[in-house]
Design a protein around this motif. Structure first.
Motif, PDB file in Angstrom:
ATOM      1  N   TRP A 135       0.830  -1.206   0.000  1.00  0.00           N
ATOM      2  CA  TRP A 135       0.000   0.000   0.000  1.00  0.00           C
ATOM      3  C   TRP A 135       0.865   1.257   0.000  1.00  0.00           C
ATOM      4  CZ3 TRP A 135      -4.707   0.425  -1.521  1.00  0.00           C
ATOM      5  CH2 TRP A 135      -5.613  -0.635  -1.361  1.00  0.00           C
ATOM      6  N   PHE A 136       1.939   1.255   0.801  1.00  0.00           N
ATOM      7  CA  PHE A 136       2.827   2.420   0.828  1.00  0.00           C
ATOM      8  C   PHE A 136       3.542   2.594  -0.509  1.00  0.00           C
ATOM      9  CE2 PHE A 136       3.082   1.661   5.634  1.00  0.00           C
ATOM     10  CZ  PHE A 136       2.065   2.569   5.876  1.00  0.00           C
ATOM     11  N   ALA A 137       3.875   1.490  -1.165  1.00  0.00           N
ATOM     12  CA  ALA A 137       4.487   1.581  -2.496  1.00  0.00           C
ATOM     13  C   ALA A 137       3.502   2.198  -3.487  1.00  0.00           C
ATOM     14  CB  ALA A 137       4.931   0.202  -2.973  1.00  0.00           C
ATOM     15  N   GLY A 264       7.533   0.983  -8.672  1.00  0.00           N
ATOM     16  CA  GLY A 264       7.235   0.965  -7.246  1.00  0.00           C
ATOM     17  C   GLY A 264       6.649  -0.344  -6.744  1.00  0.00           C
ATOM     18  N   ALA A 265       5.527  -0.754  -7.317  1.00  0.00           N
ATOM     19  CA  ALA A 265       4.841  -1.967  -6.850  1.00  0.00           C
ATOM     20  C   ALA A 265       5.641  -3.244  -7.107  1.00  0.00           C
ATOM     21  CB  ALA A 265       3.452  -2.061  -7.479  1.00  0.00           C
ATOM     22  N   PRO A 266       6.160  -3.479  -8.322  1.00  0.00           N
ATOM     23  CA  PRO A 266       6.888  -4.736  -8.552  1.00  0.00           C
ATOM     24  C   PRO A 266       8.171  -4.859  -7.731  1.00  0.00           C
ATOM     25  CG  PRO A 266       6.970  -3.324 -10.501  1.00  0.00           C
ATOM     26  CD  PRO A 266       5.966  -2.733  -9.585  1.00  0.00           C
ATOM     27  N   VAL A 267       8.889  -3.767  -7.548  1.00  0.00           N
ATOM     28  CA  VAL A 267      10.119  -3.841  -6.746  1.00  0.00           C
ATOM     29  C   VAL A 267       9.785  -4.143  -5.297  1.00  0.00           C
ATOM     30  CG1 VAL A 267      12.064  -2.498  -5.831  1.00  0.00           C
ATOM     31  CG2 VAL A 267      11.513  -2.412  -8.266  1.00  0.00           C
ATOM     32  N   THR A 268       8.739  -3.509  -4.769  1.00  0.00           N
ATOM     33  CA  THR A 268       8.335  -3.773  -3.384  1.00  0.00           C
ATOM     34  C   THR A 268       7.965  -5.236  -3.200  1.00  0.00           C
ATOM     35  OG1 THR A 268       7.556  -1.515  -3.085  1.00  0.00           O
ATOM     36  CG2 THR A 268       6.677  -3.173  -1.580  1.00  0.00           C
ATOM     37  N   LYS A 269       7.251  -5.801  -4.157  1.00  0.00           N
ATOM     38  CA  LYS A 269       6.894  -7.219  -4.083  1.00  0.00           C
ATOM     39  C   LYS A 269       8.136  -8.097  -4.157  1.00  0.00           C
ATOM     40  CE  LYS A 269       3.886 -10.674  -6.234  1.00  0.00           C
ATOM     41  NZ  LYS A 269       2.884 -10.927  -7.306  1.00  0.00           N
ATOM     42  N   LEU A 270       9.091  -7.719  -4.993  1.00  0.00           N
ATOM     43  CA  LEU A 270      10.301  -8.516  -5.179  1.00  0.00           C
ATOM     44  C   LEU A 270      11.148  -8.572  -3.913  1.00  0.00           C
ATOM     45  CD1 LEU A 270      12.048 -10.072  -7.284  1.00  0.00           C
ATOM     46  CD2 LEU A 270      13.184  -7.888  -7.760  1.00  0.00           C
ATOM     47  N   VAL A 271      11.246  -7.459  -3.192  1.00  0.00           N
ATOM     48  CA  VAL A 271      12.128  -7.413  -2.015  1.00  0.00           C
ATOM     49  C   VAL A 271      11.387  -7.729  -0.721  1.00  0.00           C
ATOM     50  CG1 VAL A 271      13.625  -5.729  -3.134  1.00  0.00           C
ATOM     51  CG2 VAL A 271      11.806  -4.925  -1.613  1.00  0.00           C
ATOM     52  N   SER A 272      10.099  -8.038  -0.808  1.00  0.00           N
ATOM     53  CA  SER A 272       9.306  -8.237   0.416  1.00  0.00           C
ATOM     54  C   SER A 272       9.766  -9.432   1.240  1.00  0.00           C
ATOM     55  CB  SER A 272       7.822  -8.403   0.049  1.00  0.00           C
ATOM     56  OG  SER A 272       7.638  -9.554  -0.767  1.00  0.00           O
ATOM     57  N   ARG A 273      10.548 -10.345   0.655  1.00  0.00           N
ATOM     58  CA  ARG A 273      11.037 -11.510   1.400  1.00  0.00           C
ATOM     59  C   ARG A 273      12.141 -11.128   2.386  1.00  0.00           C
ATOM     60  NH1 ARG A 273      13.545 -14.399  -3.854  1.00  0.00           N
ATOM     61  NH2 ARG A 273      11.812 -13.230  -4.738  1.00  0.00           N
ATOM     62  N   MET A 322      12.729   1.404  -3.226  1.00  0.00           N
ATOM     63  CA  MET A 322      12.905   0.449  -2.128  1.00  0.00           C
ATOM     64  C   MET A 322      12.710   1.120  -0.777  1.00  0.00           C
ATOM     65  SD  MET A 322      16.222  -1.582  -3.651  1.00  0.00           S
ATOM     66  CE  MET A 322      16.662  -2.314  -2.064  1.00  0.00           C
ATOM     67  N   HIS A 323      13.231   2.339  -0.642  1.00  0.00           N
ATOM     68  CA  HIS A 323      13.216   3.010   0.664  1.00  0.00           C
ATOM     69  C   HIS A 323      11.822   3.484   1.076  1.00  0.00           C
ATOM     70  CE1 HIS A 323      13.105   6.975   2.753  1.00  0.00           C
ATOM     71  NE2 HIS A 323      13.821   6.308   3.640  1.00  0.00           N
ATOM     72  N   ALA A 324      11.086   4.119   0.178  1.00  0.00           N
ATOM     73  CA  ALA A 324       9.848   4.804   0.563  1.00  0.00           C
ATOM     74  C   ALA A 324       8.846   3.884   1.272  1.00  0.00           C
ATOM     75  CB  ALA A 324       9.217   5.470  -0.655  1.00  0.00           C
ATOM     76  N   SER A 327      10.504   2.094   4.698  1.00  0.00           N
ATOM     77  CA  SER A 327      10.733   2.958   5.862  1.00  0.00           C
ATOM     78  C   SER A 327       9.426   3.261   6.590  1.00  0.00           C
ATOM     79  CB  SER A 327      11.414   4.254   5.433  1.00  0.00           C
ATOM     80  OG  SER A 327      10.616   4.977   4.508  1.00  0.00           O
ATOM     81  N   THR A 328       8.382   3.600   5.823  1.00  0.00           N
ATOM     82  CA  THR A 328       7.095   3.919   6.452  1.00  0.00           C
ATOM     83  C   THR A 328       6.466   2.678   7.063  1.00  0.00           C
ATOM     84  OG1 THR A 328       6.802   5.645   4.784  1.00  0.00           O
ATOM     85  CG2 THR A 328       4.889   5.050   6.091  1.00  0.00           C
ATOM     86  N   ALA A 329       6.569   1.543   6.375  1.00  0.00           N
ATOM     87  CA  ALA A 329       6.013   0.303   6.919  1.00  0.00           C
ATOM     88  C   ALA A 329       6.737  -0.093   8.208  1.00  0.00           C
ATOM     89  CB  ALA A 329       6.129  -0.817   5.894  1.00  0.00           C
ATOM     90  N   LEU A 330       8.035   0.122   8.261  1.00  0.00           N
ATOM     91  CA  LEU A 330       8.794  -0.198   9.475  1.00  0.00           C
ATOM     92  C   LEU A 330       8.351   0.687  10.638  1.00  0.00           C
ATOM     93  CD1 LEU A 330      11.056  -1.755  10.870  1.00  0.00           C
ATOM     94  CD2 LEU A 330      12.678  -0.059   9.983  1.00  0.00           C
ATOM     95  N   ALA A 331       8.191   1.982  10.376  1.00  0.00           N
ATOM     96  CA  ALA A 331       7.732   2.895  11.426  1.00  0.00           C
ATOM     97  C   ALA A 331       6.334   2.518  11.906  1.00  0.00           C
ATOM     98  CB  ALA A 331       7.741   4.330  10.908  1.00  0.00           C
ATOM     99  N   ALA A 332       5.448   2.136  10.977  1.00  0.00           N
ATOM    100  CA  ALA A 332       4.088   1.734  11.348  1.00  0.00           C
ATOM    101  C   ALA A 332       4.107   0.450  12.171  1.00  0.00           C
ATOM    102  CB  ALA A 332       3.241   1.544  10.093  1.00  0.00           C
ATOM    103  N   ALA A 333       4.995  -0.479  11.818  1.00  0.00           N
ATOM    104  CA  ALA A 333       5.045  -1.762  12.522  1.00  0.00           C
ATOM    105  C   ALA A 333       5.659  -1.629  13.910  1.00  0.00           C
ATOM    106  CB  ALA A 333       5.841  -2.770  11.695  1.00  0.00           C
TER     107      ALA A 333
END
Length: 401
Positions: A135-137, A264-273, A322-324, A327-333
């Protein structure tokens, strides 16, 4: 409990919101310079003063988001910006310009202090759909696309040189924010994650005693400054450092915006592991490599300088996408559910600090030498990569993925 709905509308409204910003941000000073008798020096002071007024806003916004939910604040922020941009069309005095600019600045600050809480609340309420990172991506993609489209339209309209074109931009920006506010108010629902709230003082005391989170803000200030450096520094670097034509800057920035929207979306999915902290560290390494490549660019050799500049910018773009979201998801978590609004609002101070430090960082070091700011930025990014990995063990394990 209210059911979450309207996720696609929320992202669509974010595009419309960013379109409004894209229409007007490139013209914020030029607009008043053309339509009023106020000098450029005074306009700069008024813009800075309007920004200073907004510094306490995230603290209040976080408290209100935890108490009442983030969606009403997002709507209010967009309406503030709509009123502010509409008033741009008729203010003529320094006092009027300050009030109009402050309305817009406060609206911008409230919006970015609340929007990620709204997205996180929505993602939690619809767990079968996308992750917060996705969602953030999407939000980052929507923002970039809107800003780019608005900037292109603004450039095309104002190229005519007519004063009426400037007024048309102000009216269009106001309309964009009004439409976005209406869409979100009518169609988006995102129930708060926490079932209760803490008093304002108690909530912030708990957050201020969360030293790993405060360290995360400090480290992300480095990353935020790096993410701003391309649009901030490239025009001056190309013109004064490389003595290259202006079209190179426009082409590189446009290409960067398009790639962010696409990747944005495909890279976020790729690195989500991978762990979010490791994603951030990898982003910092990519930014450091980009900076070092910029450091070797010299004037007078376009045959290899232009391809290298474009190739280096691809590394910047990859680091940014990758960062955007990570970083926000980490702060939210990291945030407790009932304090999420406060945590995410205060986390935005890392971007505020970066926007204050960045111009001084670049201009002062660029005065020393063409390559100096890029070498120093690379060293700072490497330090940020080490710091985020070191911080990993202090953050909750559940927040890392």
């Amino acid at each position: 409990m209210t059911k979450a709905r309207g996720g696609s509308v929320l992202i669509g409204a974010l595009i419309v919101d960013s379109l409004g910003n894209g229409l007007f941000l490139p013209l914020s000073l030029v607009f008043f310079l053309r339509l009023t008798a106020v000098s450029l020096g005074v306009l700069g002071l008024l813009a800075s003063a309007a920004t200073v007024v907004t510094l306490p806003v995230p603290v209040w916004t976080g408290t209100l988001a935890d108490r009442f939910g983030a969606i009403p604040l997002v709507v209010a922020a967009q309406l503030l910006q709509a009123v502010g941009y509409l008033s741009f069309s008729w203010v003529k005095t320094p006092a009027g310009i300050f009030v109009a600019s402050a309305l817009v600045a406060v609206g911008v600050r409230v919006f970015w202090s609340a929007i990620f809480t709204a997205i996180a609340d929505y993602a939690d309420a619809r767990p079968g759909q996308r992750s917060k990172d996705s969602w953030f991506a999407l939000a980052n993609t929507a923002r970039t696309a809107g800003l780019a489209a608005g900037g292109l339209v603004a450039g095309a309209v104002v190229a005519s040189g007519k004063l009426d074109a400037y007024l048309a931009i102000a009216y269009s920006a106001a309309a964009s924010f009004a439409v976005a506010a209406t869409l979100i108010a009518l169609f988006v629902r995102a129930p708060r994650a926490g079932g209760h709230d803490s008093p304002a003082g108690q909530g912030y005391r708990a957050m201020l005693s969360d030293y790993p989170f405060l360290a995360l803000i400090a480290v992300n200030t480095i990353f935020a400054m790096s993410s701003m450096m391309l649009p901030l520094a490239l025009p001056a670097f190309v013109l004064r450092g490389l003595h290259a034509p202006g079209w190179l800057t426009a082409s590189v920035l446009a290409g960067n915006a398009i790639l962010i929207s696409v990747l944005g979306a495909p890279v976020t999915k790729l690195v989500s592991r991978y762990r979010r902290t490791r994603i951030l560290a990898a982003s910092a390494v990519l930014w450091a490599t980009w900076s070092l490549l910029f450091a070797v660019l010299v004037p007078g050799h376009p045959a290899w300088v232009i391809p290298l500049l474009i190739g280096a910018t691809l590394l910047f773009t990859l680091a940014d996408v990758m960062h955007a979201p990570a970083s926000t998801a980490l702060a939210a978590a990291v945030a407790p559910d009932h304090l999420r609004g406060r945590y995410l609002a205060v986390f935005q101070y890392s971007f505020t600090f970066a926007s204050i430090i960045g111009p001084v960082f670049f201009t002062s070091l660029f005065g020393v030498g063409r390559a100096t700011p890029w070498i120093v930025l690379a060293l700072v990014d490497c330090a940020g990569a080490v710091a985020i990995v070191a911080l990993e063990g202090r953050l909750p394990e559940k927040s890392l993925r």
